[in-house]
Design a protein around this motif. Structure first.
Motif: not given
Length: 115
Positions: A32-42
């Motif tokens: 708790i919690p669970m989630g999604w993250h993202r990383q774009a170049p730069g």
């Protein structure tokens, strides 16, 4: 300890859809919690969506109305349904879970949206 394994990334045209999955090694109701993250170049890694035990959800403004996070307790899996994808959604997407005072990350899955 928690292991998180993402799947479902790929190449899609703008306007298309993808569903990401994150399989956990233990009962997700304890993470708790669970989630999604993202990383774009730069760019810095950013939160995309998260879900708590009570099914309360939180979304980044940039994905509201297009992405939906959900979970299946029987499969210990969290999903991210991504619709109306845009080129700016291109990034490596990471699953993250908080368990027993520690954060755990998956290895990431690449999502590429072509224009």
């Amino acid at each position: 300890q928690v292991q998180l394994v993402e799947s479902g990334g790929g190449l899609v045209q703008a306007g298309g859809s993808l569903r990401l999955s994150c399989a956990a090694s233990r009962n997700i109701l304890s993470i708790i919690p669970m989630g999604w993250h993202r990383q774009a170049p730069g760019k810095q890694r950013e939160l995309v969506a998260s879900i708590t035990t009570g099914r309360s959800t939180n979304y980044a403004d940039s994905v509201k109305g297009r992405f939906t996070i959900s979970r299946d307790g029987a499969k210990n899996t969290v999903y991210l349904q991504m619709n109306s994808l845009k080129p700016e959604d291109t990034a490596v997407y990471y699953c993250k879970g908080h368990y027993n005072w520690a954060d755990y990350w998956g290895q990431g899955t690449q999502v590429t949206v072509s224009s």
